[in-house]
Design a protein around this motif. Sequence first.
Motif, PDB file in Angstrom:
ATOM      1  N   VAL A 257       0.861  -1.181   0.000  1.00 48.87           N
ATOM      2  CA  VAL A 257       0.000   0.000   0.000  1.00 48.87           C
ATOM      3  C   VAL A 257       0.897   1.231   0.000  1.00 48.87           C
ATOM      4  CG1 VAL A 257      -1.837   1.249   1.200  1.00 48.87           C
ATOM      5  CG2 VAL A 257      -1.732  -1.271   1.335  1.00 48.87           C
ATOM      6  N   GLY A 258       0.788   2.042  -1.028  1.00 46.19           N
ATOM      7  CA  GLY A 258       1.642   3.222  -1.080  1.00 46.19           C
ATOM      8  C   GLY A 258       1.359   4.056  -2.312  1.00 46.19           C
ATOM      9  N   GLY A 259       2.177   5.080  -2.494  1.00 47.70           N
ATOM     10  CA  GLY A 259       2.064   5.920  -3.675  1.00 47.70           C
ATOM     11  C   GLY A 259       1.099   7.076  -3.500  1.00 47.70           C
ATOM     12  N   SER A 260       1.286   8.105  -4.310  1.00 49.79           N
ATOM     13  CA  SER A 260       0.424   9.288  -4.365  1.00 49.79           C
ATOM     14  C   SER A 260       0.716   9.982  -5.689  1.00 49.79           C
ATOM     15  CB  SER A 260       0.703  10.217  -3.183  1.00 49.79           C
ATOM     16  OG  SER A 260       2.059  10.655  -3.208  1.00 49.79           O
ATOM     17  N   TYR A 261       0.038  11.073  -5.934  1.00 44.67           N
ATOM     18  CA  TYR A 261       0.214  11.762  -7.220  1.00 44.67           C
ATOM     19  C   TYR A 261       1.661  12.184  -7.458  1.00 44.67           C
ATOM     20  CZ  TYR A 261       0.332  16.075  -4.469  1.00 44.67           C
ATOM     21  OH  TYR A 261       0.677  17.042  -3.560  1.00 44.67           O
ATOM     22  N   HIS A 262       2.449  12.324  -6.389  1.00 42.55           N
ATOM     23  CA  HIS A 262       3.801  12.839  -6.521  1.00 42.55           C
ATOM     24  C   HIS A 262       4.861  11.728  -6.537  1.00 42.55           C
ATOM     25  CE1 HIS A 262       6.595  16.125  -6.585  1.00 42.55           C
ATOM     26  NE2 HIS A 262       7.178  15.771  -5.464  1.00 42.55           N
ATOM     27  N   TYR A 263       4.506  10.519  -6.031  1.00 45.06           N
ATOM     28  CA  TYR A 263       5.498   9.454  -5.854  1.00 45.06           C
ATOM     29  C   TYR A 263       5.050   8.183  -6.564  1.00 45.06           C
ATOM     30  CZ  TYR A 263       7.326  12.512  -2.201  1.00 45.06           C
ATOM     31  OH  TYR A 263       7.827  13.583  -1.510  1.00 45.06           O
ATOM     32  N   PHE A 264       5.724   7.865  -7.657  1.00 38.55           N
ATOM     33  CA  PHE A 264       5.424   6.667  -8.445  1.00 38.55           C
ATOM     34  C   PHE A 264       6.456   5.554  -8.208  1.00 38.55           C
ATOM     35  CE2 PHE A 264       2.528   9.440 -10.326  1.00 38.55           C
ATOM     36  CZ  PHE A 264       1.781   8.853 -11.345  1.00 38.55           C
ATOM     37  N   GLY A 265       7.720   5.940  -8.001  1.00 39.18           N
ATOM     38  CA  GLY A 265       8.788   4.944  -7.934  1.00 39.18           C
ATOM     39  C   GLY A 265       8.777   4.109  -6.679  1.00 39.18           C
ATOM     40  N   ALA A 266       8.529   4.736  -5.519  1.00 41.31           N
ATOM     41  CA  ALA A 266       8.634   4.035  -4.238  1.00 41.31           C
ATOM     42  C   ALA A 266       7.726   2.804  -4.164  1.00 41.31           C
ATOM     43  CB  ALA A 266       8.338   5.002  -3.092  1.00 41.31           C
ATOM     44  N   PRO A 267       6.439   2.909  -4.505  1.00 40.57           N
ATOM     45  CA  PRO A 267       5.597   1.709  -4.439  1.00 40.57           C
ATOM     46  C   PRO A 267       5.999   0.639  -5.456  1.00 40.57           C
ATOM     47  CG  PRO A 267       4.380   3.574  -5.353  1.00 40.57           C
ATOM     48  CD  PRO A 267       5.652   4.117  -4.803  1.00 40.57           C
ATOM     49  N   PHE A 268       6.539   1.055  -6.588  1.00 39.04           N
ATOM     50  CA  PHE A 268       7.041   0.084  -7.574  1.00 39.04           C
ATOM     51  C   PHE A 268       8.171  -0.746  -6.972  1.00 39.04           C
ATOM     52  CE2 PHE A 268      10.665  -0.605 -10.404  1.00 39.04           C
ATOM     53  CZ  PHE A 268      10.143  -1.582 -11.255  1.00 39.04           C
ATOM     54  N   TYR A 269       9.141  -0.070  -6.332  1.00 38.82           N
ATOM     55  CA  TYR A 269      10.259  -0.800  -5.713  1.00 38.82           C
ATOM     56  C   TYR A 269       9.753  -1.762  -4.642  1.00 38.82           C
ATOM     57  CZ  TYR A 269      13.368   2.693  -7.858  1.00 38.82           C
ATOM     58  OH  TYR A 269      14.040   3.492  -8.746  1.00 38.82           O
ATOM     59  N   MET A 270       8.830  -1.290  -3.814  1.00 35.74           N
ATOM     60  CA  MET A 270       8.308  -2.113  -2.722  1.00 35.74           C
ATOM     61  C   MET A 270       7.620  -3.367  -3.251  1.00 35.74           C
ATOM     62  SD  MET A 270       5.541  -0.904   0.223  1.00 35.74           S
ATOM     63  CE  MET A 270       4.609   0.050  -0.990  1.00 35.74           C
ATOM     64  N   ALA A 271       6.684  -3.186  -4.184  1.00 36.66           N
ATOM     65  CA  ALA A 271       5.922  -4.327  -4.696  1.00 36.66           C
ATOM     66  C   ALA A 271       6.804  -5.282  -5.506  1.00 36.66           C
ATOM     67  CB  ALA A 271       4.761  -3.825  -5.550  1.00 36.66           C
ATOM     68  N   SER A 272       7.773  -4.729  -6.239  1.00 35.37           N
ATOM     69  CA  SER A 272       8.695  -5.578  -7.007  1.00 35.37           C
ATOM     70  C   SER A 272       9.597  -6.385  -6.088  1.00 35.37           C
ATOM     71  CB  SER A 272       9.544  -4.722  -7.946  1.00 35.37           C
ATOM     72  OG  SER A 272       8.761  -4.089  -8.925  1.00 35.37           O
ATOM     73  N   ALA A 273      10.083  -5.764  -5.028  1.00 34.04           N
ATOM     74  CA  ALA A 273      10.983  -6.460  -4.102  1.00 34.04           C
ATOM     75  C   ALA A 273      10.288  -7.628  -3.427  1.00 34.04           C
ATOM     76  CB  ALA A 273      11.519  -5.484  -3.060  1.00 34.04           C
ATOM     77  N   ALA A 274       8.994  -7.503  -3.150  1.00 34.22           N
ATOM     78  CA  ALA A 274       8.256  -8.626  -2.571  1.00 34.22           C
ATOM     79  C   ALA A 274       8.288  -9.829  -3.505  1.00 34.22           C
ATOM     80  CB  ALA A 274       6.817  -8.208  -2.278  1.00 34.22           C
ATOM     81  N   LEU A 275       8.158  -9.577  -4.811  1.00 34.64           N
ATOM     82  CA  LEU A 275       8.257 -10.664  -5.788  1.00 34.64           C
ATOM     83  C   LEU A 275       9.662 -11.235  -5.848  1.00 34.64           C
ATOM     84  CD1 LEU A 275       6.193  -9.261  -8.804  1.00 34.64           C
ATOM     85  CD2 LEU A 275       5.584 -11.221  -7.373  1.00 34.64           C
ATOM     86  N   TYR A 276      10.648 -10.357  -5.887  1.00 31.65           N
ATOM     87  CA  TYR A 276      12.035 -10.810  -5.984  1.00 31.65           C
ATOM     88  C   TYR A 276      12.465 -11.555  -4.729  1.00 31.65           C
ATOM     89  CZ  TYR A 276      12.685  -7.963 -10.215  1.00 31.65           C
ATOM     90  OH  TYR A 276      12.595  -7.436 -11.473  1.00 31.65           O
ATOM     91  N   ALA A 277      11.798 -11.287  -3.605  1.00 26.35           N
ATOM     92  CA  ALA A 277      12.083 -12.011  -2.361  1.00 26.35           C
ATOM     93  C   ALA A 277      11.429 -13.379  -2.336  1.00 26.35           C
ATOM     94  CB  ALA A 277      11.612 -11.193  -1.161  1.00 26.35           C
ATOM     95  N   GLY A 278      10.631 -13.685  -3.362  1.00 26.82           N
ATOM     96  CA  GLY A 278      10.087 -15.029  -3.494  1.00 26.82           C
ATOM     97  C   GLY A 278       8.608 -15.176  -3.277  1.00 26.82           C
TER      98      GLY A 278
END
Length: 520
Positions: A257-278
């Motif tokens: 859960v994250g992100g706002s009109y000003h921040y696109f990258g942070a939630p992408f990193y978070m959700a991607s890292a969960a996948l990369y962690a398995g």
Amino acid sequence: MELECPGFIRNPETWTTEDTRAYETNTVWLGLPLLLLMENAGRAVADAVECVLGDVRNRKVVVYAGKGGNGGDAIVAARHLALRGADVTVYLLYDPKLMEHRDAALNLQHLQRLKTVKVVHLDDPRDYSPQEADALIDGILGIGVRGKLREPVASALAAFNASKGLRVAVDIPTGLDPDTGKAVEGTARVDITVTMGTLKPGLLADEAKPYVGQVLVADIGMPRDAYIYAGPGDVAARIPRRPRDAYKGGNGKVLSVGGSYHYFGAPFYMASAALYAGADLSFLAAPEDVARSAATANPGIIPVPLKGDIITREHVKDLVEEARHVNAVAIGPGLGTAEETKQAVAEFLEAIRGKPTVIDADALKAVAELRPKLWPEAVLTPHRGEARMLAGHDGEPQELAAEIAKTYGATVIVKAPKPPGDVICSPDGRCRFNLTGHPAMAVGGTGDVLTGITAGFLARRAALSKSLEPLNIAAAAAWTSGRAGELAVEEKGDNITAIDVLNKVQAAIREAYSLISGGG
């Protein structure tokens, strides 16, 4: 009357099998070979036999050795007892070519060259028979083996249990579960158990008492650094491998859960890292544009688009419903600091109380201001500035981490440079440290990667109904994130970005699995 043997540990700690595996691997990573630990373990078994029997010269000793690390300990014990003058016979339960543990095989090769020790392998398990000996040593199966006893183990143990003489178990009586104390039919019954490094929970169980005899805990030289500091063992031993009957979602589902009109990258990193962690499935609940942007950049992310430019209290009901279907939640990166977003964070956290949840970035501001009640399975991941905010004052990372964990009732990772490195504390006062990482990681987005890794690891354990162990899982995540950063720097130099760290997460995990010890 309890036996008093010098050189054994008084008031030892208790470690699970998982702990033992983790810290053995960390020991190897620190440069101390398992061969040395095996030497110390075998010597301790010989010391225990000598403590009971006194002078072992011309005493008959029979050793039963399996093909793993437990058998290697027993083989070393046989060598030391022979050196002290005992008449030693070693029964190998398996063909020497099948020895699985590299260090056990090395010790066996040496033993087979000695003229003072008789080494026997019986092709037919029915040839095992009770022995008349002064001491018999069970080094058949170690802490990693569960379930019904099969041949040749069953026949060898039947002979062992029917033999006359002092019966000694190496680490754990064969057939006894080291974590629960449950015994299968035919479990070794011993007078003394020489367990290595620490107690195992199963040795303390009431139902184990008929099997374990007196327990002596041997100091085998494992350094304190192996369990104080996070290491690859915390990943390899604690983050479960995919089962053979794996199915989609069975290895964990994460809601970010994250992100706002000003921040696109942070939630992408978070959700991607969960996948990369398995984790098998990674959902991202974010404002519409943010959610769809992340899913476009990484199609593995499943978007949960929310109307509007920021997350508000109107979204809480939907977020709670999404959280019901996942194993872990991560919240914070890119949320922004709007008052209604902070209120939404507090309401959401209250509604999902008890669920494994990683709280980072802007969600930490809401926690600091509104003080929702947290829980040990909630993991806060502040940097030093955010840690000061949560504590309400400045201080050293360890001081802040311990105080925040106790005050909020949650697990906490205070991200800090070396020394002391990251500090990980739980509400009960236990703390660990992590020394992986690089100054080049002091760029935007790397903390979001840690958040996703932590949620992914928690989800994997929760999905397989394993105890969450949030302190140790947070330590594993910190090690993985830092090691991924180191690998990124090795490849690209000091000028790295969060995407470089993200792209090395899988390599760091693979490296950890490659180091898992041979064990028992």
